[in-house]
Write a protein that holds these residues in place. Structure first.
Motif, PDB file in Angstrom:
ATOM      1  N   MET A 166      -2.718  40.326  10.165  1.00  0.00           N
ATOM      2  CA  MET A 166      -3.198  38.962  10.334  1.00  0.00           C
ATOM      3  C   MET A 166      -2.121  38.126  11.012  1.00  0.00           C
ATOM      4  O   MET A 166      -0.933  38.384  10.843  1.00  0.00           O
ATOM      5  CB  MET A 166      -3.511  38.413   8.948  1.00  0.00           C
ATOM      6  N   VAL A 167      -2.574  37.146  11.773  1.00  0.00           N
ATOM      7  CA  VAL A 167      -1.622  36.228  12.390  1.00  0.00           C
ATOM      8  C   VAL A 167      -1.181  35.228  11.332  1.00  0.00           C
ATOM      9  O   VAL A 167      -2.005  34.624  10.655  1.00  0.00           O
ATOM     10  CB  VAL A 167      -2.262  35.509  13.591  1.00  0.00           C
ATOM     11  N   GLY A 168       0.132  35.096  11.183  1.00  0.00           N
ATOM     12  CA  GLY A 168       0.664  34.133  10.216  1.00  0.00           C
ATOM     13  C   GLY A 168       0.718  32.745  10.802  1.00  0.00           C
ATOM     14  O   GLY A 168       0.350  31.775  10.155  1.00  0.00           O
ATOM     15  N   LYS A 169       1.192  32.651  12.045  1.00  0.00           N
ATOM     16  CA  LYS A 169       1.240  31.329  12.660  1.00  0.00           C
ATOM     17  C   LYS A 169       1.268  31.419  14.182  1.00  0.00           C
ATOM     18  O   LYS A 169       1.667  32.434  14.759  1.00  0.00           O
ATOM     19  CB  LYS A 169       2.428  30.518  12.142  1.00  0.00           C
ATOM     20  N   GLN A 205       2.982  34.812  15.794  1.00  0.00           N
ATOM     21  CA  GLN A 205       3.711  35.659  14.841  1.00  0.00           C
ATOM     22  C   GLN A 205       2.698  36.321  13.927  1.00  0.00           C
ATOM     23  O   GLN A 205       1.874  35.631  13.315  1.00  0.00           O
ATOM     24  CB  GLN A 205       4.683  34.808  14.036  1.00  0.00           C
ATOM     25  N   ALA A 206       2.751  37.648  13.842  1.00  0.00           N
ATOM     26  CA  ALA A 206       1.718  38.356  13.086  1.00  0.00           C
ATOM     27  C   ALA A 206       2.288  39.601  12.448  1.00  0.00           C
ATOM     28  O   ALA A 206       3.387  40.042  12.792  1.00  0.00           O
ATOM     29  CB  ALA A 206       0.580  38.739  14.021  1.00  0.00           C
ATOM     30  N   SER A 207       1.534  40.158  11.512  1.00  0.00           N
ATOM     31  CA  SER A 207       1.978  41.411  10.903  1.00  0.00           C
ATOM     32  C   SER A 207       1.169  42.556  11.481  1.00  0.00           C
ATOM     33  O   SER A 207       0.002  42.403  11.806  1.00  0.00           O
ATOM     34  CB  SER A 207       1.788  41.354   9.389  1.00  0.00           C
ATOM     35  N   ASP A 208       1.814  43.679  11.617  1.00  0.00           N
ATOM     36  CA  ASP A 208       1.137  44.918  11.985  1.00  0.00           C
ATOM     37  C   ASP A 208       1.279  45.816  10.773  1.00  0.00           C
ATOM     38  O   ASP A 208       2.337  46.401  10.532  1.00  0.00           O
ATOM     39  CB  ASP A 208       1.806  45.517  13.222  1.00  0.00           C
ATOM     40  N   ARG A 263       5.500  46.361  10.661  1.00  0.00           N
ATOM     41  CA  ARG A 263       6.471  45.510  11.354  1.00  0.00           C
ATOM     42  C   ARG A 263       5.849  44.140  11.615  1.00  0.00           C
ATOM     43  O   ARG A 263       4.626  43.993  11.557  1.00  0.00           O
ATOM     44  CB  ARG A 263       6.927  46.141  12.667  1.00  0.00           C
ATOM     45  N   GLN A 264       6.713  43.193  11.882  1.00  0.00           N
ATOM     46  CA  GLN A 264       6.227  41.866  12.230  1.00  0.00           C
ATOM     47  C   GLN A 264       6.275  41.728  13.749  1.00  0.00           C
ATOM     48  O   GLN A 264       7.252  42.132  14.380  1.00  0.00           O
ATOM     49  CB  GLN A 264       7.092  40.784  11.578  1.00  0.00           C
ATOM     50  N   HIS A 290       6.022  39.477  17.305  1.00  0.00           N
ATOM     51  CA  HIS A 290       6.185  38.152  17.910  1.00  0.00           C
ATOM     52  C   HIS A 290       5.670  38.267  19.337  1.00  0.00           C
ATOM     53  O   HIS A 290       6.332  38.854  20.189  1.00  0.00           O
ATOM     54  CB  HIS A 290       7.654  37.715  17.880  1.00  0.00           C
ATOM     55  N   CYS A 327      -5.011  41.713   3.953  1.00  0.00           N
ATOM     56  CA  CYS A 327      -5.125  41.202   5.323  1.00  0.00           C
ATOM     57  C   CYS A 327      -3.759  41.120   5.987  1.00  0.00           C
ATOM     58  O   CYS A 327      -3.649  41.153   7.201  1.00  0.00           O
ATOM     59  CB  CYS A 327      -5.807  39.834   5.343  1.00  0.00           C
ATOM     60  N   LYS A 369      -1.666  38.553   5.942  1.00  0.00           N
ATOM     61  CA  LYS A 369      -1.290  37.243   6.464  1.00  0.00           C
ATOM     62  C   LYS A 369       0.061  36.798   5.885  1.00  0.00           C
ATOM     63  O   LYS A 369       0.828  36.101   6.556  1.00  0.00           O
ATOM     64  CB  LYS A 369      -2.375  36.218   6.145  1.00  0.00           C
ATOM     65  N   GLY A 406       2.571  38.330   7.955  1.00  0.00           N
ATOM     66  CA  GLY A 406       2.515  37.715   9.277  1.00  0.00           C
ATOM     67  C   GLY A 406       3.164  36.349   9.281  1.00  0.00           C
ATOM     68  O   GLY A 406       3.654  35.873  10.296  1.00  0.00           O
ATOM     69  N   THR A 407       3.186  35.729   8.107  1.00  0.00           N
ATOM     70  CA  THR A 407       3.730  34.390   7.959  1.00  0.00           C
ATOM     71  C   THR A 407       5.227  34.390   7.676  1.00  0.00           C
ATOM     72  O   THR A 407       5.964  33.529   8.120  1.00  0.00           O
ATOM     73  CB  THR A 407       2.994  33.689   6.782  1.00  0.00           C
ATOM     74  N   TYR A 455      10.954  38.122   7.145  1.00  0.00           N
ATOM     75  CA  TYR A 455      10.385  39.470   7.239  1.00  0.00           C
ATOM     76  C   TYR A 455      11.403  40.502   7.706  1.00  0.00           C
ATOM     77  O   TYR A 455      11.566  41.562   7.099  1.00  0.00           O
ATOM     78  CB  TYR A 455       9.190  39.433   8.196  1.00  0.00           C
ATOM     79  N   ARG A 501      -0.706  30.108   2.792  1.00  0.00           N
ATOM     80  CA  ARG A 501      -1.648  30.625   3.774  1.00  0.00           C
ATOM     81  C   ARG A 501      -2.523  31.761   3.269  1.00  0.00           C
ATOM     82  O   ARG A 501      -3.490  32.121   3.935  1.00  0.00           O
ATOM     83  CB  ARG A 501      -0.885  31.070   5.023  1.00  0.00           C
TER      84      ARG A 501
END
Lengths: 661, 126
Positions: free
Chosen positions: A460-463, A474-477, A482-483, A485, B22, B24, B27-28, B32, B72
């Motif tokens: 999901m995209v965090g921001k 910025q999102a998580s995979d 990994r995060q 960008h 999810c 998020k 992702g936030t 990290y 979030r």
């Protein structure tokens, strides 16, 4: 004293596994008035029903008690059964020992005891049952369809096809709904306009269909077969009969700054406008909030240029009264404006759009004539990020708890369309789950990945942040742990869909029940999916829950067939379990009239003979055609004059006594 | 007392079953890249009672408690509270190797001068 037969159903193992059915039959057989008691595996089966019929004949039964499932399930079935054996269908009582007993208890002994108590209460009630006769009421052979999107149009066309009149009431200036705004449809990628605009033309051309566009249903009263609706025709300030739809007025209008609703506010329109080129009816409408003439009295340019003389600034709102036999709700949906999602910059960046806005950006009839451009720069984006489930599937206050159902598919469609036209544009989709249940749906999504090279990333995209000439995502995979960008030029939010805000008001007007999300509830989730629990009210399309176009069209046709079923009858049989007032007890207080939700109670002066005295009194009278038998008046009446047939106060008290003994 | 899943759930008040995975939170998360285990992994590892690696990980102290994940999370799981609870549990356990006063007399060496014993207590009480 009635001669009562008791029939205890096993419902396979549904009841028999928890309740000792033989013991229930034996115990109830000893109750006063019971001349026959038995148990059987499936009482609703043909042989079960024959068992009942035979017993009625052999034992001369005058009342029947069936201990089985909920009366909502099989009351009608068993009423027919006893009726075919010569009994009045209302000499039946059902003790619900499944939903209210076996399904909710574990202890066999206690459940059996409770089943016996419930059966005893039903026996006590049937002792006091009286034969009732259904009333006949005539049917107005016309249907009302609220909403002129694809659901409403399909329903109207199918009803009209069967030869009945239909009125469509659409609050916007044109019919067509959301489907007219879509660019392409999944999973075939055929052009949405090309299939919906002919339907709009067919609807308008059908002589059985009357379209009230730019109109709203103001009020509905009555009941199945006999609804009365008040339709508010909003003033267009244009004579729809005279207007030729030439559009000359729209080119001359000096007020050009209103947001174009058809293009989701991505560009502007004039104060006098035609929503889009294929609008039906193809008639101009003046927006009173933007028109200089209507606001200040000066201008009048459109009137001067209109060769048809159609402009009428003096037009007033009009109320139209019409009668209907059935009502179809097809109020549709909206996509939420994700303004509460500050982390996605929807409010701050023009390059962050919802998917319906993106649909307009891709459409040949849209603000960019189908050329994909970043709204801020007008340049072709290099990288588009799609974010799924924005506002769906959440429990926080800004979220909808349900899955919006169509987003996975239209996002795959969007990405594919982009890749189709501009192979150099990168598309990345962030998903939680890809949900593609439907014919050719998963194949479609896989094609986006395998053939078109759309990047699907589980996460999901965090921001989203404003970068230098781009958006920083910025999102998580989750699979690669990994995060990410990323830099993107556009972000498309698959925002949740919600019922149209007008639905709540219409639901209240029709006394049609809704769920906590304001979707209309169906009468039975599996077996009556297109009917509202309110008789004569039917559901079509997204107003009942998220669904795609084929599902909407199927449901629209199903609703139409239900409406045709009502309209094709000359008379409807009504529920005889309705209120009646005893004039000798009525004290004329009007409380029953105040609580009646259906307006079924009126007061009139009647000659009453009470204890040998003749006098004129003001007493309550129930309109039997309107009363729904809800019982609100019977519990309100302070003098005990109001009573409900089939659920009389003495019957209820007999049940309570039986339970307490 | 050993740290287990129930203890973490009790301290945090978080129900990890609400999580729909999810991602998020991850992702936030601004911290990290400094973490060995990321916010979504915390939730999943606590739910699966896979606590050993978490207790030993520096990630516990990498979380900034900025609460962005709480803000979030669409399903109100509150991952930061869970991380805080694991951290608390570890810190609380650090006090568990103290001796009780009653246990002392048996351990004392009668040969040792009283003053040396008192000094040792002062010196090593931490």
């Amino acid at each position: 004293m009635q001669k009562i037969g008791v029939f205890v159903c096993w419902c396979g193992s549904n009841i028999a596994a928890t309740v000792d059915v033989a013991a229930v039959a034996e115990a109830l057989g000893k109750q006063p008035g019971v001349v026959y008691a038995t148990d059987y595996q499936y009482m609703c089966s043909a042989s079960g029903q024959n068992l009942i019929k035979d017993a009625i004949r052999d034992y001369g039964l005058t009342g029947v008690v069936i201990c089985a499932c909920s009366p909502r399930m099989h009351e009608a079935t068993f009423r027919k059964t006893i009726s075919s054996a010569g009994l009045n269908p209302y000499m039946l009582e059902i003790a619900n020992i499944r939903e209210q007993c076996s399904w909710i208890h574990k202890d066999r002994e206690e459940a059996t005891k409770k089943a016996i108590t419930m059966g005893t209460a039903a026996i006590a009630k049937v002792q006091l049952n009286t034969p009732l006769t259904q009333m006949k009421s005539p049917v107005t052979k016309r249907a009302l369809v609220i909403g002129g999107g694809i659901a409403g149009m399909q329903t109207a066309l199918d009803i009209a096809d069967a030869g009945f009149e239909v009125d469509i009431v659409e609050k916007k200036p044109t019919i067509g709904g959301k489907m007219a705004q879509l660019d392409k449809t999944f999973p075939t990628l055929d052009c949405s306009s090309c299939i919906v605009t002919p339907k709009m033309v067919d609807t308008a051309a059908n002589e059985k269909i009357t379209i009230f566009s730019y109109a709203e249903v103001e009020n509905v009263t009555g009941f199945i077969g006999n609804f009365k609706a008040t339709i508010k025709q909003k003033p267009r300030y244009v004579d729809a009969e005279k207007c030729t739809g030439c559009g000359l007025c729209t080119t001359k209008c000096p007020s050009k700054k209103s947001l174009n609703e058809f293009n989701m506010g991505l560009n502007t329109r004039t104060a006098i406008y035609i929503p889009f080129a294929q609008a039906v009816p193809l008639v101009a409408t003046i927006d009173p909030d933007a028109c200089i003439k209507l606001k200040t009295g000066k201008c009048g340019l459109c009137e001067k240029v209109c060769e048809a003389g159609a402009i009428d600034y003096a037009q007033k709102e009009e109320l139209i009264e019409r009668e209907y036999g059935a009502v179809v709700v097809a109020t549709g949906y909206n996509q939420i404006k994700p303004v509460q999602y500050e982390e996605y910059l929807y409010n701050q960046s023009r390059d962050v759009v919802t998917s319906l806005e993106f649909e307009r950006l891709m459409s040949a009839s849209g603000p960019t004539a189908g050329h994909l451009q970043c709204p801020s720069t007008g340049k072709l984006p290099r990288h588009i990020v799609f974010i799924q489930c924005v506002g769906s599937r959440g429990t926080a206050c800004r979220e909808k708890p349900y899955c919006s159902k169509v987003c996975c598919m239209y996002t795959a469609k969007h990405a594919m369309l982009v890749k189709d036209h501009y192979p150099e544009v990168e598309c990345t989709v962030f998903y939680i789950d890809v949900r593609t249940p439907g014919k050719n749906f998963d194949e479609f999504y896989r094609r986006a990945v395998e053939q078109y090279g759309v990047h699907y990333i589980k996460g999901m995209v965090g921001k989203v942040e404003q970068g230098d000439g781009c958006l920083k995502v910025q999102a998580s995979d989750l699979l690669d742990n990994r995060q990410l960008h990323l830099e993107a030029d556009m972000v498309v939010l698959a925002a949740a869909i919600e019922p149209d805000p007008s639905a709540r008001k219409i639901g209240t007007m029709l006394t049609a029940s809704m769920d906590t999300n304001d979707f209309f509830s169906e009468a039975h989730a599996k077996l009556r999916p297109v009917e509202s629990p309110t008789a004569g009210v039917f559901l079509s399309g997204m107003c009942q829950g998220p669904k795609d176009i084929p599902e909407t069209v199927s449901q629209a046709s199903a609703a139409a067939s239900k409406v045709i079923g009502v309209l094709s009858k000359d008379f409807l049989l009504s529920n005889p379990c309705i209120a009646h007032s005893d004039p000798t007890l009525c004290n004329g207080c009007s409380q029953c009239q105040n609580v009646c939700a259906y307006g079924a109670i009126s007061y009139e002066d009647q000659m009453v003979v009470d204890k040998g005295v003749r006098e004129t009194r003001r007493v309550a009278v129930v309109n039997e055609a309107i009363c729904q038998g809800c019982g609100a008046c019977t519990v309100t009446c302070p003098s005990g004059a109001m009573d409900l047939k089939g659920f009389a106060s003495n019957q209820i008290m007999a049940e309570v006594d039986a339970i307490c003994n | 007392m050993a740290i287990d899943r129930e203890m973490i759930l009790q301290i945090s008040g978080v129900n990890p079953k609400l999580c729909m995975k999810c991602g998020k939170c991850s992702g936030t998360c601004p911290a990290y890249d400094g973490m060995e285990y990321h916010p979504h992994q915390f939730v999943s590892m606590v739910e699966n009672a896979n606590l050993e690696p978490l207790l030993a990980s520096e990630s516990l102290y990498t979380c900034l408690s900025c609460m962005a994940c709480i803000q979030r999370c669409p399903r109100q799981v509150e991952p930061a509270k869970l991380i805080e609870a694991v951290r608390l549990a570890v810190i609380r356990q650090q006090g568990c190797d103290h001796l009780l006063p009653d246990e002392l007399p048996a351990l004392l060496d009668p040969e040792l001068p009283q003053q040396a014993i008192v000094t040792a207590f002062r010196k090593y009480k931490k």
